[in-house]
Design a protein around this motif. Structure first.
Motif, mmCIF file in Angstrom:
data_model
loop_
_atom_site.group_PDB
_atom_site.id
_atom_site.type_symbol
_atom_site.label_atom_id
_atom_site.label_comp_id
_atom_site.label_asym_id
_atom_site.label_seq_id
_atom_site.Cartn_x
_atom_site.Cartn_y
_atom_site.Cartn_z
ATOM 1 N N ALA A 161 -6.681 0.154 10.863
ATOM 2 C CA ALA A 161 -7.144 -1.156 11.318
ATOM 3 C C ALA A 161 -5.948 -2.099 11.413
ATOM 4 C CB ALA A 161 -8.172 -1.707 10.331
ATOM 5 N N ALA A 162 -5.869 -2.825 12.490
ATOM 6 C CA ALA A 162 -4.770 -3.781 12.693
ATOM 7 C C ALA A 162 -5.124 -5.097 11.994
ATOM 8 C CB ALA A 162 -4.522 -3.992 14.175
ATOM 9 N N TYR A 163 -5.132 -5.050 10.681
ATOM 10 C CA TYR A 163 -5.485 -6.234 9.897
ATOM 11 C C TYR A 163 -4.685 -6.190 8.604
ATOM 12 C CZ TYR A 163 -8.306 -9.755 7.525
ATOM 13 O OH TYR A 163 -8.726 -10.878 6.883
ATOM 14 N N PHE A 164 -3.949 -7.243 8.361
ATOM 15 C CA PHE A 164 -3.120 -7.327 7.163
ATOM 16 C C PHE A 164 -3.436 -8.648 6.474
ATOM 17 C CE2 PHE A 164 -1.039 -4.857 10.421
ATOM 18 C CZ PHE A 164 -0.704 -3.697 9.749
ATOM 19 N N GLU A 165 -3.508 -8.631 5.160
ATOM 20 C CA GLU A 165 -3.794 -9.844 4.405
ATOM 21 C C GLU A 165 -3.104 -9.774 3.041
ATOM 22 O OE1 GLU A 165 -7.988 -10.185 3.520
ATOM 23 O OE2 GLU A 165 -8.146 -8.063 3.076
ATOM 24 N N TRP A 166 -3.072 -10.908 2.359
ATOM 25 C CA TRP A 166 -2.425 -10.962 1.050
ATOM 26 C C TRP A 166 -3.053 -10.006 0.062
ATOM 27 C CZ3 TRP A 166 2.167 -12.738 0.445
ATOM 28 C CH2 TRP A 166 2.632 -13.727 1.300
ATOM 29 N N ARG A 167 -4.338 -9.741 0.218
ATOM 30 C CA ARG A 167 -5.048 -8.826 -0.677
ATOM 31 C C ARG A 167 -4.429 -7.427 -0.659
ATOM 32 N NH1 ARG A 167 -11.434 -7.598 0.274
ATOM 33 N NH2 ARG A 167 -11.309 -5.436 -0.348
ATOM 34 N N ASP A 168 -3.729 -7.099 0.425
ATOM 35 C CA ASP A 168 -3.081 -5.793 0.527
ATOM 36 C C ASP A 168 -2.068 -5.580 -0.601
ATOM 37 O OD1 ASP A 168 -4.573 -5.627 2.834
ATOM 38 O OD2 ASP A 168 -2.845 -5.511 4.190
ATOM 39 N N LEU A 169 -1.449 -6.656 -1.069
ATOM 40 C CA LEU A 169 -0.472 -6.534 -2.156
ATOM 41 C C LEU A 169 -1.109 -5.968 -3.420
ATOM 42 C CD1 LEU A 169 1.540 -9.851 -1.684
ATOM 43 C CD2 LEU A 169 2.179 -7.528 -0.976
ATOM 44 N N TYR A 170 -2.394 -6.206 -3.585
ATOM 45 C CA TYR A 170 -3.149 -5.613 -4.696
ATOM 46 C C TYR A 170 -3.674 -4.236 -4.297
ATOM 47 C CZ TYR A 170 -7.547 -4.531 -7.044
ATOM 48 O OH TYR A 170 -8.577 -3.881 -7.674
ATOM 49 N N SER A 171 -4.160 -4.154 -3.076
ATOM 50 C CA SER A 171 -4.822 -2.929 -2.623
ATOM 51 C C SER A 171 -3.872 -1.744 -2.497
ATOM 52 C CB SER A 171 -5.498 -3.175 -1.271
ATOM 53 O OG SER A 171 -6.484 -4.174 -1.385
ATOM 54 N N ILE A 172 -2.643 -1.989 -2.096
ATOM 55 C CA ILE A 172 -1.699 -0.885 -1.886
ATOM 56 C C ILE A 172 -1.391 -0.140 -3.187
ATOM 57 C CG2 ILE A 172 0.658 -0.299 -1.170
ATOM 58 C CD1 ILE A 172 0.350 -2.563 0.947
ATOM 59 N N PRO A 173 -0.960 -0.825 -4.261
ATOM 60 C CA PRO A 173 -0.711 -0.063 -5.494
ATOM 61 C C PRO A 173 -1.991 0.548 -6.076
ATOM 62 C CG PRO A 173 -0.211 -2.404 -5.812
ATOM 63 C CD PRO A 173 -0.544 -2.211 -4.385
ATOM 64 N N ARG A 174 -3.117 -0.148 -5.919
ATOM 65 C CA ARG A 174 -4.399 0.389 -6.386
ATOM 66 C C ARG A 174 -4.713 1.687 -5.644
ATOM 67 N NH1 ARG A 174 -9.079 -0.288 -3.790
ATOM 68 N NH2 ARG A 174 -10.921 0.369 -4.895
ATOM 69 N N GLU A 175 -4.437 1.703 -4.349
ATOM 70 C CA GLU A 175 -4.703 2.883 -3.534
ATOM 71 C C GLU A 175 -3.762 4.031 -3.908
ATOM 72 O OE1 GLU A 175 -7.329 4.629 -1.213
ATOM 73 O OE2 GLU A 175 -7.430 2.497 -1.660
ATOM 74 N N THR A 176 -2.528 3.709 -4.269
ATOM 75 C CA THR A 176 -1.596 4.750 -4.723
ATOM 76 C C THR A 176 -2.151 5.425 -5.968
ATOM 77 O OG1 THR A 176 0.286 3.530 -3.821
ATOM 78 C CG2 THR A 176 0.773 5.232 -5.454
ATOM 79 N N ALA A 177 -2.596 4.616 -6.917
ATOM 80 C CA ALA A 177 -3.196 5.177 -8.140
ATOM 81 C C ALA A 177 -4.451 5.969 -7.795
ATOM 82 C CB ALA A 177 -3.508 4.058 -9.127
ATOM 83 N N GLY A 178 -5.275 5.435 -6.886
ATOM 84 C CA GLY A 178 -6.487 6.130 -6.472
ATOM 85 C C GLY A 178 -6.189 7.472 -5.817
ATOM 86 N N TYR A 179 -5.159 7.516 -4.994
ATOM 87 C CA TYR A 179 -4.794 8.769 -4.350
ATOM 88 C C TYR A 179 -4.363 9.802 -5.402
ATOM 89 C CZ TYR A 179 -2.792 12.176 -1.186
ATOM 90 O OH TYR A 179 -2.528 13.331 -0.518
ATOM 91 N N LEU A 180 -3.579 9.353 -6.368
ATOM 92 C CA LEU A 180 -3.140 10.276 -7.419
ATOM 93 C C LEU A 180 -4.328 10.835 -8.200
ATOM 94 C CD1 LEU A 180 0.016 8.327 -8.669
ATOM 95 C CD2 LEU A 180 -0.042 10.416 -7.262
ATOM 96 N N VAL A 181 -5.305 9.996 -8.477
ATOM 97 C CA VAL A 181 -6.512 10.443 -9.180
ATOM 98 C C VAL A 181 -7.276 11.454 -8.313
ATOM 99 C CG1 VAL A 181 -8.789 9.689 -10.015
ATOM 100 C CG2 VAL A 181 -6.745 8.393 -10.630
ATOM 101 N N TYR A 182 -7.452 11.157 -7.030
ATOM 102 C CA TYR A 182 -8.163 12.073 -6.135
ATOM 103 C C TYR A 182 -7.403 13.389 -6.020
ATOM 104 C CZ TYR A 182 -11.838 9.131 -4.130
ATOM 105 O OH TYR A 182 -12.974 8.398 -3.938
ATOM 106 N N TYR A 183 -6.095 13.298 -5.920
ATOM 107 C CA TYR A 183 -5.277 14.505 -5.781
ATOM 108 C C TYR A 183 -5.380 15.401 -7.015
ATOM 109 C CZ TYR A 183 -1.362 17.466 -4.511
ATOM 110 O OH TYR A 183 -0.579 18.545 -4.185
ATOM 111 N N ALA A 184 -5.460 14.765 -8.192
ATOM 112 C CA ALA A 184 -5.504 15.516 -9.453
ATOM 113 C C ALA A 184 -6.886 16.104 -9.736
ATOM 114 C CB ALA A 184 -5.075 14.627 -10.604
ATOM 115 N N LYS A 185 -7.926 15.602 -9.067
ATOM 116 C CA LYS A 185 -9.279 16.101 -9.308
ATOM 117 C C LYS A 185 -9.397 17.532 -8.825
ATOM 118 C CE LYS A 185 -12.008 12.969 -7.331
ATOM 119 N NZ LYS A 185 -13.178 12.158 -6.993
ATOM 120 N N PRO A 186 -10.149 18.342 -9.572
ATOM 121 C CA PRO A 186 -10.352 19.729 -9.144
ATOM 122 C C PRO A 186 -11.215 19.836 -7.906
ATOM 123 C CG PRO A 186 -11.520 19.309 -11.220
ATOM 124 C CD PRO A 186 -10.802 18.053 -10.822
#
Length: 186
Positions: A161-186
């Protein structure tokens, strides 16, 4: 103390590299034909319309639909704290922009990324659809692709989506952690 500091700095460096990789992967659109475009839900405004963030996801999907890369769009969400069915609101938005109701599939049980992926996979198997395109925020693309792949879906394409906002500064690191959790799940 020095070893602890070095460990903390190393961990931070790895996290920042992973975050950069996630952002770059999400910003890199992969265009290819798909049986369906899957759009996960997000906030609905108090008037019942999609928030600007969600509109941007829908607009990304709409552009691919209009380019004939997929014949249908699956909108997935749930009833959020605002009290509106996200999928129904998303469907109305797309219909108001010329997408026929027959080309829109609503999933109103998409409470999470995992739920959306599982629901999409079940629906796709039922209809014999093999490939999906992801349309979501750039930082969400890698985790959503992973969730769909784990649900047995061939993700042939993705657009952000071509949409950027200040909230992304929170969402990006949260998503990194979320990806790691999803990746580690069996």
């Amino acid at each position: 103390m020095r070893k602890l500091l070095l460990l903390c700095l190393s961990t931070l460096a790895v996290f920042l590299l992973a975050t950069a990789a996630l952002v770059l992967a999400g910003l890199h659109d992969r265009l290819a034909p798909a049986d369906v475009i899957v759009v996960p839900g997000n906030t609905i405004a108090i008037d019942g319309t999609p928030s600007p963030r969600l509109q941007a996801r829908l607009d990304a999907a709409l552009a691919q639909f209009q380019a004939h890369r997929a014949p249908r769009i699956l909108v997935s969400g749930a009833t959020g704290k605002e009290g509106f069915d996200e999928a129904a609101s998303m469907a109305r938005y797309l219909q108001s922009r010329g997408v026929p109701a027959s080309a829109i599939i609503e999933d109103n049980q998409g409470w999470t990324t995992d739920a959306t992926a599982c629901n999409a996979a079940a629906l796709m198997r039922t209809h014999g659809w093999k490939t999906a395109m992801v349309a979501t925020q750039y930082f969400h693309v890698p985790r959503f692709r992973l969730a769909l792949a784990r649900a047995g879906i061939d993700v042939s394409a993705n657009v952000h989506a071509a949409y950027f906002e200040w909230r992304d500064l929170y969402s990006i690191p949260r998503e990194t952690a979320g990806y790691l959790v999803y990746y580690a799940k069996p």
